[in-house]
Structure formats: structure tokens, C-alpha cells
Design a protein around this motif. Structure first.
Motif, PDB file in Angstrom:
ATOM      1  N   PRO A  66       1.282  -1.538  -0.262  1.00  0.00           N
ATOM      2  CA  PRO A  66      -0.813  -0.018  -0.250  1.00  0.00           C
ATOM      3  C   PRO A  66       0.884   1.442  -0.147  1.00  0.00           C
ATOM      4  CG  PRO A  66      -0.051  -0.806   1.878  1.00  0.00           C
ATOM      5  CD  PRO A  66       1.346  -1.771   1.466  1.00  0.00           C
ATOM      6  N   ARG A  67       0.521   2.399  -0.817  1.00  0.00           N
ATOM      7  CA  ARG A  67       1.769   2.702  -1.521  1.00  0.00           C
ATOM      8  C   ARG A  67       0.952   4.557  -2.382  1.00  0.00           C
ATOM      9  NH1 ARG A  67       6.462   1.204  -5.146  1.00  0.00           N
ATOM     10  NH2 ARG A  67       4.927   0.646  -7.374  1.00  0.00           N
ATOM     11  N   LEU A  68       1.269   5.556  -1.552  1.00  0.00           N
ATOM     12  CA  LEU A  68       0.831   6.604  -2.297  1.00  0.00           C
ATOM     13  C   LEU A  68       1.953   7.061  -3.075  1.00  0.00           C
ATOM     14  CD1 LEU A  68      -0.967   8.747   0.477  1.00  0.00           C
ATOM     15  CD2 LEU A  68      -2.134   7.766  -1.375  1.00  0.00           C
ATOM     16  N   THR A  69       1.330   7.842  -4.541  1.00  0.00           N
ATOM     17  CA  THR A  69       2.382   8.282  -5.299  1.00  0.00           C
ATOM     18  C   THR A  69       1.971   9.867  -5.871  1.00  0.00           C
ATOM     19  OG1 THR A  69       1.260   7.165  -7.489  1.00  0.00           O
ATOM     20  CG2 THR A  69       3.700   6.399  -6.248  1.00  0.00           C
ATOM     21  N   VAL A  70       2.948  10.544  -5.873  1.00  0.00           N
ATOM     22  CA  VAL A  70       2.847  12.317  -6.558  1.00  0.00           C
ATOM     23  C   VAL A  70       4.609  12.003  -7.218  1.00  0.00           C
ATOM     24  CG1 VAL A  70       4.132  12.892  -4.331  1.00  0.00           C
ATOM     25  CG2 VAL A  70       2.300  14.254  -6.136  1.00  0.00           C
ATOM     26  N   SER A  71       3.893  12.678  -8.400  1.00  0.00           N
ATOM     27  CA  SER A  71       5.077  12.959  -9.716  1.00  0.00           C
ATOM     28  C   SER A  71       5.782  14.487  -8.910  1.00  0.00           C
ATOM     29  CB  SER A  71       5.280  13.151 -10.643  1.00  0.00           C
ATOM     30  OG  SER A  71       4.353  11.952 -11.169  1.00  0.00           O
ATOM     31  N   ASP A  76       9.176  21.503  -8.264  1.00  0.00           N
ATOM     32  CA  ASP A  76       8.506  21.021  -7.150  1.00  0.00           C
ATOM     33  C   ASP A  76       9.741  21.101  -5.881  1.00  0.00           C
ATOM     34  OD1 ASP A  76       6.375  21.003  -8.363  1.00  0.00           O
ATOM     35  OD2 ASP A  76       5.979  19.363  -8.791  1.00  0.00           O
ATOM     36  N   TYR A  77      10.901  20.437  -6.470  1.00  0.00           N
ATOM     37  CA  TYR A  77      12.032  19.374  -5.489  1.00  0.00           C
ATOM     38  C   TYR A  77      12.282  20.872  -5.590  1.00  0.00           C
ATOM     39  CZ  TYR A  77      12.110  14.359  -6.289  1.00  0.00           C
ATOM     40  OH  TYR A  77      11.672  13.051  -5.750  1.00  0.00           O
ATOM     41  N   GLU A  93      16.179  13.675   1.741  1.00  0.00           N
ATOM     42  CA  GLU A  93      15.781  14.140   2.965  1.00  0.00           C
ATOM     43  C   GLU A  93      14.198  14.554   2.820  1.00  0.00           C
ATOM     44  OE1 GLU A  93      17.539  14.377   5.900  1.00  0.00           O
ATOM     45  OE2 GLU A  93      18.333  12.495   5.716  1.00  0.00           O
ATOM     46  N   ILE A  94      14.322  15.457   1.944  1.00  0.00           N
ATOM     47  CA  ILE A  94      13.046  15.710   0.863  1.00  0.00           C
ATOM     48  C   ILE A  94      11.677  14.459   1.085  1.00  0.00           C
ATOM     49  CG2 ILE A  94      11.668  17.013  -0.286  1.00  0.00           C
ATOM     50  CD1 ILE A  94      13.828  18.015  -1.543  1.00  0.00           C
ATOM     51  N   LYS A  95      12.553  14.290   0.743  1.00  0.00           N
ATOM     52  CA  LYS A  95      10.891  12.633   1.193  1.00  0.00           C
ATOM     53  C   LYS A  95      10.862  12.292   1.921  1.00  0.00           C
ATOM     54  CE  LYS A  95       9.883   7.639  -0.363  1.00  0.00           C
ATOM     55  NZ  LYS A  95      10.719   6.256  -1.072  1.00  0.00           N
ATOM     56  N   LYS A  96      11.078  12.138   3.188  1.00  0.00           N
ATOM     57  CA  LYS A  96      11.476  12.330   4.952  1.00  0.00           C
ATOM     58  C   LYS A  96      10.598  12.860   5.127  1.00  0.00           C
ATOM     59  CE  LYS A  96      15.921   9.499   5.327  1.00  0.00           C
ATOM     60  NZ  LYS A  96      17.463   9.450   6.357  1.00  0.00           N
ATOM     61  N   ASP A 101       5.030  15.819   6.442  1.00  0.00           N
ATOM     62  CA  ASP A 101       3.636  16.371   6.781  1.00  0.00           C
ATOM     63  C   ASP A 101       2.119  15.028   6.086  1.00  0.00           C
ATOM     64  OD1 ASP A 101       5.138  18.136   6.725  1.00  0.00           O
ATOM     65  OD2 ASP A 101       5.607  19.422   4.616  1.00  0.00           O
ATOM     66  N   LEU A 102       2.749  14.527   5.226  1.00  0.00           N
ATOM     67  CA  LEU A 102       1.530  13.287   5.136  1.00  0.00           C
ATOM     68  C   LEU A 102       1.099  12.827   6.407  1.00  0.00           C
ATOM     69  CD1 LEU A 102       3.222  11.803   1.825  1.00  0.00           C
ATOM     70  CD2 LEU A 102       1.425  13.049   2.026  1.00  0.00           C
TER      71      LEU A 102
END
Length: 109
Positions: A66-71, A76-77, A93-96, A101-102
């Protein structure tokens, strides 16, 4: 020179069959899409699997992550890097931070 035909492993044969499948899209009213997506979410399946279930087709029972994705684009970065006081090339690090936030968003609901 003759061309040798080799038998593909079973897993590859399944993938070959899947590659021949045709994806179709449905333009449904928003309320119908919502009902199907909600039923899928409630059942813990993908919307595609929910549609197959509705149509009486077989549904693969393989476990799914189960995962969510975003492009995210380079812009954006850059925006997220500025938000988190990082450089845009620190994508891990941004992903973390995005994950935090999510999780915070979900906890607030």
C-alpha cells in the motif's frame, strides 16, 4: 543458422500475458468515480481491482504494497527544499520531510 526457441520461466510467461492486456479508461461522472474509489478503499483493493470485481472478472490476489505516489518536478523539489531549508539535490531528505507532513496531515484528520 536456426533461431533457437527457449521456454520462458513461468513468471516471465505471466508477465508476457500481462503485457498483452489492453487498458481502458472510463469517463464517469464524479459521483460514480467516487463511489467506485471509496468501495475500493474500503475493500483495501485498487480501483482497477474493484472494477474487475464489479464486472465479475477474476482479481489477482497477490499482495500489494500500500503506497501513495506523487510526481515531483525539479521545480517542485526546489520549492520543497526551500520549505524544509534543504538543497534541491537532497531528495531523500526531502522525501523524509514530505512523509512527516503526510503523517501529520493524517493524524489531524
Amino acid at each position: 543458422m536456426t533461431k533457437q526457441t527457449k521456454t520462458l520461466p513461468a513468471q516471465w510467461q505471466q508477465n508476457q500475458k500481462a503485457a498483452k492486456a489492453t487498458q481502458i479508461a472510463f469517463d464517469l461522472d464524479e459521483k460514480f468515480q467516487y463511489a467506485i474509489r471509496k468501495a475500493a478503499l474500503d475493500a483495501g483493493v485498487s480501483p482497477s481491482d474493484q472494477i474487475r470485481e464489479i464486472l465479475g472478472l477474476t482479481v489477482t490476489k497477490r499482495p500489494k504494497r500500500p503506497r501513495l505516489t506523487v510526481s515531483l518536478s525539479p521545480t517542485d523539489y526546489e520549492m520543497l527544499a526551500e520549505k524544509y531549508n534543504l538543497s534541491a539535490d537532497q531528495q531523500l531528505e526531502i522525501k523524509k520531510y514530505v512523509l512527516d507532513d503526510l503523517i501529520q496531515f493524517s493524524a489531524d484528520k
